[in-house]
Enzyme design. Sequence first.
Site, PDB file in Angstrom:
ATOM      1  CB  SER A   1      -0.964  -0.006   1.194  1.00 12.29           C
ATOM      2  OG  SER A   1      -0.397  -0.599   2.312  1.00 12.29           O
TER       3      SER A   1
ATOM      4  CG  ASN B   1      -4.253   4.599   0.378  1.00 10.43           C
ATOM      5  OD1 ASN B   1      -5.470   4.585   0.594  1.00 10.43           O
ATOM      6  ND2 ASN B   1      -3.498   3.536   0.549  1.00 10.43           N
TER       7      ASN B   1
ATOM      8  CG  HIS C   1      -3.486  -0.789  -3.148  1.00  8.08           C
ATOM      9  ND1 HIS C   1      -4.001   0.460  -2.954  1.00  8.08           N
ATOM     10  CD2 HIS C   1      -3.247  -1.304  -1.919  1.00  8.08           C
ATOM     11  CE1 HIS C   1      -4.073   0.701  -1.649  1.00  8.08           C
ATOM     12  NE2 HIS C   1      -3.621  -0.348  -1.011  1.00  8.08           N
TER      13      HIS C   1
ATOM     14  CD  GLU D   1      -4.787   2.821  -6.121  1.00 10.82           C
ATOM     15  OE1 GLU D   1      -4.748   4.027  -6.292  1.00 10.82           O
ATOM     16  OE2 GLU D   1      -4.572   2.305  -5.002  1.00 10.82           O
TER      17      GLU D   1
HETATM   18  N1  NAD Z   1      -4.403  -4.719   5.877  1.00 12.04           N
HETATM   19  C1  NAD Z   1      -4.789  -3.791   5.033  1.00 12.04           C
HETATM   20  O1  NAD Z   1      -5.732  -3.034   5.275  1.00 12.04           O
HETATM   21  C2  NAD Z   1      -4.078  -3.656   3.716  1.00 12.04           C
HETATM   22  C3  NAD Z   1      -4.722  -3.024   2.648  1.00 12.04           C
HETATM   23  C4  NAD Z   1      -4.070  -2.931   1.420  1.00 12.04           C
HETATM   24  C5  NAD Z   1      -2.787  -3.444   1.274  1.00 12.04           C
HETATM   25  N2  NAD Z   1      -2.183  -4.038   2.344  1.00 12.04           N
HETATM   26  C6  NAD Z   1      -0.826  -4.588   2.140  1.00 12.04           C
HETATM   27  O2  NAD Z   1      -0.911  -5.991   2.030  1.00 12.04           O
HETATM   28  C7  NAD Z   1       0.276  -6.605   2.524  1.00 12.04           C
HETATM   29  C8  NAD Z   1      -0.097  -7.616   3.585  1.00 12.04           C
HETATM   30  O3  NAD Z   1      -0.822  -6.989   4.599  1.00 12.04           O
HETATM   31  P1  NAD Z   1      -1.706  -7.801   5.652  1.00 12.04           P
HETATM   32  O4  NAD Z   1      -2.524  -6.799   6.379  1.00 12.04           O
HETATM   33  O5  NAD Z   1      -2.373  -8.937   4.980  1.00 12.04           O
HETATM   34  O6  NAD Z   1      -0.575  -8.340   6.641  1.00 12.04           O
HETATM   35  P2  NAD Z   1      -0.650  -9.584   7.634  1.00 12.04           P
HETATM   36  O7  NAD Z   1       0.375  -9.333   8.676  1.00 12.04           O
HETATM   37  O8  NAD Z   1      -2.047  -9.885   8.039  1.00 12.04           O
HETATM   38  O9  NAD Z   1      -0.168 -10.811   6.726  1.00 12.04           O
HETATM   39  C9  NAD Z   1       1.134 -10.953   6.271  1.00 12.04           C
HETATM   40  C10 NAD Z   1       1.429 -12.432   6.113  1.00 12.04           C
HETATM   41  O10 NAD Z   1       2.693 -12.576   5.494  1.00 12.04           O
HETATM   42  C11 NAD Z   1       3.346 -13.686   6.097  1.00 12.04           C
HETATM   43  N3  NAD Z   1       4.790 -13.591   5.908  1.00 12.04           N
HETATM   44  C12 NAD Z   1       5.756 -13.249   6.789  1.00 12.04           C
HETATM   45  N4  NAD Z   1       6.950 -13.299   6.201  1.00 12.04           N
HETATM   46  C13 NAD Z   1       6.754 -13.706   4.931  1.00 12.04           C
HETATM   47  C14 NAD Z   1       7.605 -13.977   3.843  1.00 12.04           C
HETATM   48  N5  NAD Z   1       8.926 -13.821   3.946  1.00 12.04           N
HETATM   49  N6  NAD Z   1       7.058 -14.384   2.687  1.00 12.04           N
HETATM   50  C15 NAD Z   1       5.729 -14.525   2.561  1.00 12.04           C
HETATM   51  N7  NAD Z   1       4.873 -14.292   3.567  1.00 12.04           N
HETATM   52  C16 NAD Z   1       5.380 -13.885   4.737  1.00 12.04           C
HETATM   53  C17 NAD Z   1       2.936 -13.650   7.545  1.00 12.04           C
HETATM   54  O11 NAD Z   1       3.070 -14.907   8.145  1.00 12.04           O
HETATM   55  C18 NAD Z   1       1.492 -13.185   7.426  1.00 12.04           C
HETATM   56  O12 NAD Z   1       0.616 -14.289   7.378  1.00 12.04           O
HETATM   57  C19 NAD Z   1       1.144  -5.462   3.014  1.00 12.04           C
HETATM   58  O13 NAD Z   1       2.035  -5.092   1.994  1.00 12.04           O
HETATM   59  C20 NAD Z   1       0.154  -4.346   3.263  1.00 12.04           C
HETATM   60  O14 NAD Z   1       0.724  -3.061   3.146  1.00 12.04           O
HETATM   61  C21 NAD Z   1      -2.803  -4.168   3.544  1.00 12.04           C
END
Ligand code: NAD
Length: 505
Positions: free
Chosen positions: A113, A184, A134, A146
């Site tokens: 993001s 954003n 995204h 996006e």
């Molecule tokens: N949560 C939101 O609202 C949101 C919205 C849009 C984008 N994002 C983006 O999405 C991505 C993930 O966010 P999230 O909220 O799902 O995070 P999260 O912490 O819920 O999930 C991340 C996952 O990645 C795993 N992980 C750890 N190390 C890893 C590795 N080396 N390789 C692969 N997986 C690994 C973890 O075990 C975990 O299950 C981020 O880049 C975040 O910026 C999040």
Amino acid sequence: MTVLGVVGAGTMGAGIAQLGAAAGMRTLLHDPVPEALERGTEGARRGLAKWVEKGRVGEDTAGLLETVSSLDELAPCDLVIEAAPEQPDLKRDLFGALSIVCRDDVVLATNTSSIPVTSLAGAAARPENVVGMHFFNPPPLMPLLEVIRAEQSGDRAVQTAVDAGRAMGKEVILVADGPGFLVNRCGRPFSAEGLRLLQERVATHEQIDRICRLGGGFRMGPFELMDLVGIDVGFEVAKSFTELSFGEPRWRPSPIQARMVAAGRLGRKSGRGYYEYAEGTPYRPDDPDPPEPGGGDGMTLAVVGSGPLADALRERARAAGYELREGGPAELVVDAGVRPHPSPPGGAPLLVLCAATSLLARGEQGAVGFHLLPPLDEAKLVELTRLPTTQPFAAEAAEEFFAKLGLSAEWVEDAPGLVLGRIVCQLVNEAAFAIGEGVGSADDVDAGLTLGLSHPRGPVAWSELAGVDHVLAVLDALWEERREERYRAAPRLRRAAVLGRSLQN
Ligand SMILES: NC(=O)c1ccc[n+]([C@@H]2O[C@H](COP(=O)([O-])OP(=O)(O)OC[C@H]3O[C@@H](n4cnc5c(N)ncnc54)[C@H](O)[C@@H]3O)[C@@H](O)[C@H]2O)c1
């Protein structure tokens, strides 16, 4: 059949995997943490089962979702979407590893993001195959995707991402890489200007939120939203915008955010942010119902000025029983034009729109200032402002007038645009900068903010309802009265106002 890989089975990855299987793709979900993989897979399966129950997808979709415990098993993928933690080095390493594991023509997408996709693409063996995808949280429910074109992204990779998003049932907008991409970035002024208003003590955080809800139709005000997202998260995002833009003044974090974080008031998750969150107690009172319109009883009213707001006020006043006397004399005079009327009729309480000036700068020291934005049939609240010199009977007359129009009054401190005007005009301004800089089209901006951030309408639609000249007048007045670069108007907005056109063209 398309083979989709999803890396990271957290909040976002599990949701994306659910979407992939539902779209008929063989979906391979990977997470290096076994418990996370199990939890994510269960979540995706539960989501799919619900959709099967509702008849949204066929029963066979559950069989399309597979878990893989090593990255190597992603070799057959046509598209891999990474949703791993938001750490640049971790994501770069992943793209490097996936470039070795997968075929040369695999498309690698990141759900980041905030990290520039261009910087991640550089870590892949074939940067032309990298794009941003995204998704919004929660992916199965939010209708927007996006797709971000990095500097290196090739057309095939972009098309693959767009097609996958559409197959998942998403409205896809195609945007350029840059701080916050499109959604954003264009949504930033909602909290940034809210914080500015709080810092200047134009209104309290409760008032700003109420004004956004009742005056603008937003589901939540900026402070409720910041509490929900996490004040520390918002602070980090603001810092990253500043860093990536080398100090753009519109995007600077607020000292209020820094203070809240230092105090450990992070929002809902810590039990206290701008509001207090206690079990069983609502964090804010319910919004009041607006007064019943009517009761003008033939009172004479002069509404001077032209434009959508003046027209809407005339119509609503007539419906409430006022007798309109253009040019006066009248028992109440309302100057609702964007630019101050040179000689509003005298001898009656005067209400003036605070758009092209604050009440103070306008020089009508006995008058009451007001601001509201069309469409009036959706507004439930008007903002009013007074000076120490405002005549008390004018203040009473203002409250009474707007109550008869069915609007409750919120008294705030003086400023061009007051609260909602400042927030919405800055939203429009950011959109005009983004459109002018080629980040996305006007339609994409409106789709992005309505579908991605649940705004009641997009900034382009706001500018068309209020008039581009109204928006520019508020920004120029803020610039004039504050001398702050953050209020400089986007060239695209000024052009639209001078040529009398929309931001669409
Ligand atoms: N949560 C939101 O609202 C949101 C919205 C849009 C984008 N994002 C983006 O999405 C991505 C993930 O966010 P999230 O909220 O799902 O995070 P999260 O912490 O819920 O999930 C991340 C996952 O990645 C795993 N992980 C750890 N190390 C890893 C590795 N080396 N390789 C692969 N997986 C690994 C973890 O075990 C975990 O299950 C981020 O880049 C975040 O910026 C999040």
